[in-house]
Design a protein around this motif. Sequence first.
Motif, PDB file in Angstrom:
ATOM      1  N   ALA A  39       0.844  -1.197   0.000  1.00  0.00           N
ATOM      2  CA  ALA A  39       0.000   0.000   0.000  1.00  0.00           C
ATOM      3  C   ALA A  39       0.875   1.241   0.000  1.00  0.00           C
ATOM      4  O   ALA A  39       1.972   1.244   0.556  1.00  0.00           O
ATOM      5  CB  ALA A  39      -0.919   0.002   1.220  1.00  0.00           C
ATOM      6  N   MET A  40       0.361   2.294  -0.636  1.00  0.00           N
ATOM      7  CA  MET A  40       1.069   3.577  -0.674  1.00  0.00           C
ATOM      8  C   MET A  40       0.437   4.539   0.325  1.00  0.00           C
ATOM      9  O   MET A  40      -0.741   4.413   0.680  1.00  0.00           O
ATOM     10  CB  MET A  40       1.018   4.179  -2.081  1.00  0.00           C
ATOM     11  CG  MET A  40       1.684   3.331  -3.154  1.00  0.00           C
ATOM     12  SD  MET A  40       1.962   4.239  -4.691  1.00  0.00           S
ATOM     13  CE  MET A  40       3.382   5.261  -4.208  1.00  0.00           C
ATOM     14  N   ASP A  41       1.222   5.502   0.772  1.00  0.00           N
ATOM     15  CA  ASP A  41       0.671   6.543   1.636  1.00  0.00           C
ATOM     16  C   ASP A  41      -0.174   7.491   0.779  1.00  0.00           C
ATOM     17  O   ASP A  41      -0.157   7.431  -0.454  1.00  0.00           O
ATOM     18  CB  ASP A  41       1.796   7.289   2.344  1.00  0.00           C
ATOM     19  CG  ASP A  41       2.535   8.226   1.423  1.00  0.00           C
ATOM     20  OD1 ASP A  41       2.585   9.423   1.708  1.00  0.00           O
ATOM     21  OD2 ASP A  41       3.067   7.755   0.391  1.00  0.00           O
ATOM     22  N   SER A  42      -0.911   8.367   1.421  1.00  0.00           N
ATOM     23  CA  SER A  42      -1.859   9.223   0.703  1.00  0.00           C
ATOM     24  C   SER A  42      -1.179  10.178  -0.273  1.00  0.00           C
ATOM     25  O   SER A  42      -1.781  10.572  -1.275  1.00  0.00           O
ATOM     26  CB  SER A  42      -2.697  10.027   1.714  1.00  0.00           C
ATOM     27  OG  SER A  42      -1.858  10.809   2.558  1.00  0.00           O
ATOM     28  N   SER A  43       0.072  10.527  -0.026  1.00  0.00           N
ATOM     29  CA  SER A  43       0.789  11.448  -0.911  1.00  0.00           C
ATOM     30  C   SER A  43       1.529  10.725  -2.036  1.00  0.00           C
ATOM     31  O   SER A  43       2.133  11.363  -2.894  1.00  0.00           O
ATOM     32  CB  SER A  43       1.785  12.286  -0.098  1.00  0.00           C
ATOM     33  OG  SER A  43       2.780  11.460   0.475  1.00  0.00           O
ATOM     34  N   HIS A  44       1.497   9.388  -2.017  1.00  0.00           N
ATOM     35  CA  HIS A  44       2.167   8.563  -3.034  1.00  0.00           C
ATOM     36  C   HIS A  44       3.674   8.810  -3.082  1.00  0.00           C
ATOM     37  O   HIS A  44       4.296   8.732  -4.136  1.00  0.00           O
ATOM     38  CB  HIS A  44       1.549   8.802  -4.417  1.00  0.00           C
ATOM     39  CG  HIS A  44       0.209   8.149  -4.573  1.00  0.00           C
ATOM     40  ND1 HIS A  44      -0.284   7.707  -5.771  1.00  0.00           N
ATOM     41  CD2 HIS A  44      -0.762   7.876  -3.657  1.00  0.00           C
ATOM     42  CE1 HIS A  44      -1.486   7.190  -5.601  1.00  0.00           C
ATOM     43  NE2 HIS A  44      -1.792   7.283  -4.317  1.00  0.00           N
ATOM     44  N   VAL A  45       4.244   9.085  -1.919  1.00  0.00           N
ATOM     45  CA  VAL A  45       5.690   9.276  -1.804  1.00  0.00           C
ATOM     46  C   VAL A  45       6.362   8.000  -1.290  1.00  0.00           C
ATOM     47  O   VAL A  45       7.481   7.684  -1.681  1.00  0.00           O
ATOM     48  CB  VAL A  45       6.014  10.467  -0.876  1.00  0.00           C
ATOM     49  CG1 VAL A  45       7.511  10.575  -0.612  1.00  0.00           C
ATOM     50  CG2 VAL A  45       5.493  11.760  -1.479  1.00  0.00           C
ATOM     51  N   SER A  46       5.663   7.265  -0.440  1.00  0.00           N
ATOM     52  CA  SER A  46       6.239   6.048   0.131  1.00  0.00           C
ATOM     53  C   SER A  46       5.300   4.871  -0.084  1.00  0.00           C
ATOM     54  O   SER A  46       4.087   5.034  -0.292  1.00  0.00           O
ATOM     55  CB  SER A  46       6.512   6.229   1.626  1.00  0.00           C
ATOM     56  OG  SER A  46       5.300   6.371   2.342  1.00  0.00           O
ATOM     57  N   LEU A  47       5.881   3.681  -0.013  1.00  0.00           N
ATOM     58  CA  LEU A  47       5.125   2.442  -0.202  1.00  0.00           C
ATOM     59  C   LEU A  47       5.535   1.447   0.869  1.00  0.00           C
ATOM     60  O   LEU A  47       6.718   1.350   1.214  1.00  0.00           O
ATOM     61  CB  LEU A  47       5.385   1.870  -1.596  1.00  0.00           C
ATOM     62  CG  LEU A  47       4.669   0.567  -1.978  1.00  0.00           C
ATOM     63  CD1 LEU A  47       4.321   0.577  -3.469  1.00  0.00           C
ATOM     64  CD2 LEU A  47       5.552  -0.655  -1.685  1.00  0.00           C
ATOM     65  N   VAL A  48       4.562   0.713   1.382  1.00  0.00           N
ATOM     66  CA  VAL A  48       4.797  -0.326   2.386  1.00  0.00           C
ATOM     67  C   VAL A  48       4.583  -1.690   1.748  1.00  0.00           C
ATOM     68  O   VAL A  48       3.599  -1.897   1.031  1.00  0.00           O
ATOM     69  CB  VAL A  48       3.848  -0.164   3.591  1.00  0.00           C
ATOM     70  CG1 VAL A  48       4.067  -1.290   4.596  1.00  0.00           C
ATOM     71  CG2 VAL A  48       4.038   1.187   4.255  1.00  0.00           C
ATOM     72  N   SER A  49       5.512  -2.609   1.992  1.00  0.00           N
ATOM     73  CA  SER A  49       5.369  -3.984   1.505  1.00  0.00           C
ATOM     74  C   SER A  49       5.677  -4.932   2.659  1.00  0.00           C
ATOM     75  O   SER A  49       6.760  -4.872   3.251  1.00  0.00           O
ATOM     76  CB  SER A  49       6.324  -4.240   0.329  1.00  0.00           C
ATOM     77  OG  SER A  49       6.198  -5.571  -0.133  1.00  0.00           O
ATOM     78  N   LEU A  50       4.720  -5.788   2.967  1.00  0.00           N
ATOM     79  CA  LEU A  50       4.839  -6.700   4.109  1.00  0.00           C
ATOM     80  C   LEU A  50       4.633  -8.131   3.644  1.00  0.00           C
ATOM     81  O   LEU A  50       3.776  -8.412   2.814  1.00  0.00           O
ATOM     82  CB  LEU A  50       3.783  -6.352   5.167  1.00  0.00           C
ATOM     83  CG  LEU A  50       3.547  -7.374   6.287  1.00  0.00           C
ATOM     84  CD1 LEU A  50       4.727  -7.416   7.238  1.00  0.00           C
ATOM     85  CD2 LEU A  50       2.253  -7.052   7.040  1.00  0.00           C
ATOM     86  N   LEU A  51       5.435  -9.040   4.195  1.00  0.00           N
ATOM     87  CA  LEU A  51       5.198 -10.471   4.011  1.00  0.00           C
ATOM     88  C   LEU A  51       5.352 -11.179   5.341  1.00  0.00           C
ATOM     89  O   LEU A  51       6.406 -11.091   5.978  1.00  0.00           O
ATOM     90  CB  LEU A  51       6.171 -11.076   2.996  1.00  0.00           C
ATOM     91  CG  LEU A  51       6.082 -12.605   2.859  1.00  0.00           C
ATOM     92  CD1 LEU A  51       4.705 -13.019   2.332  1.00  0.00           C
ATOM     93  CD2 LEU A  51       7.187 -13.159   1.984  1.00  0.00           C
ATOM     94  N   LEU A  52       4.286 -11.854   5.762  1.00  0.00           N
ATOM     95  CA  LEU A  52       4.338 -12.768   6.902  1.00  0.00           C
ATOM     96  C   LEU A  52       4.154 -14.159   6.313  1.00  0.00           C
ATOM     97  O   LEU A  52       3.029 -14.568   5.987  1.00  0.00           O
ATOM     98  CB  LEU A  52       3.232 -12.443   7.910  1.00  0.00           C
ATOM     99  CG  LEU A  52       3.294 -11.061   8.574  1.00  0.00           C
ATOM    100  CD1 LEU A  52       2.057 -10.828   9.434  1.00  0.00           C
ATOM    101  CD2 LEU A  52       4.563 -10.906   9.398  1.00  0.00           C
ATOM    102  N   ALA A  53       5.263 -14.882   6.138  1.00  0.00           N
ATOM    103  CA  ALA A  53       5.224 -16.177   5.464  1.00  0.00           C
ATOM    104  C   ALA A  53       4.469 -17.203   6.312  1.00  0.00           C
ATOM    105  O   ALA A  53       4.459 -17.139   7.546  1.00  0.00           O
ATOM    106  CB  ALA A  53       6.638 -16.664   5.173  1.00  0.00           C
TER     107      ALA A  53
END
Length: 259
Positions: A39-53
Motif C-alpha cells: 500500500a502507498m501513503d496518501s501522498s504517493h511518496v512512500s510504499l509499504v510492503s509486508l510479508l508474513l510467510a
Amino acid sequence: MLEAKLDQAVLFKKVVDAIRDIVQDCNFDCSETGIALQAMDSSHVSLVSLLLAADGFSEYRCDRSVALGINLASLTKILRCGNNDDILSIEAPDKPDNLTIRFENTQQDRMSEYVLKLMDIDQELLGIPDTEYPATVSMPSSDFQRICRDMNAISETITLECTKSGIKFSCDGDIGTGSVTIKPNKSADKPELSTTIELLQPVSVSLSTKYLLDFCKATSLSSQVILKLSDENPILVEYPLASGYLQFYLAPKLDEYNE
C-alpha cells in the motif's frame, strides 16, 4: 477459509504499529504462502510492503486467496485488547465481511474474542519491479533510528552518501548542520551490531526525515535494517523478520538533490 495463529501476539501488534501512521486503509492479501500487504501513503511518496510467510505461524491454513480490507486504526484498537504474550488467532471465511480475532492466555485460562468489520477496498498488488541497487548497507536498526531522530531535529531533509569507506548521514537546516559517518565494521560476538556495505558505485541521495522516522517505528521488529540506495529510484528500507519482511520504499527528493 483463513486460519492463522501466532504463539505471541506481539509480532503482529508491532507490525501494525509500524505501518498505521503511513497507511490508513489497506488489503491484507492472504494465500497459501502467507499474508502480504502492499500500500502507498496518501501522498504517493512512500510504499509499504509486508510479508508474513506461512511457516512463521504456529498454525496456518488458507484454502483460497482472500483479501481482507482493514482500517488499521480500528485493528489497532482491537489488538490493544490483548497482551503481547497472548496467543493470537485470526479467522475469516472465503468471502469475509468480518475478521475474528482471538487472544488466549493459557496461564490465566483466559480467552477473548473480537470481530472486526472488514472494508471493500479496491486495491491491487502493485507488482514492485526488481531493481538493481548500486549500494546496499546493513546496519543496526537502533543506530539508524537514532540518526534519523537527531537529523530530524535540525532539518526536514537528510542526505545519505555511500562510498566504500562508509555511509555518511548529513543535514543542513535553519539552526545549523550535522553529520554522522559509519564505517564498515564486523562484530563476531554480536553480529547484530555490525555494519556492512556492498557497493557497485557511490550513491548520494536526499530524503525526507519525516518519512524515515515513520519507517523507524519498525525498529523493534529487527536488530538490523537493510538500506538499498539509488540516486534516482526509490530507496528501500527493509526490516527482516524471522519468516518474512517489512519493507518501505521512499522516493528521493530529486529537486533538492539536483540543486
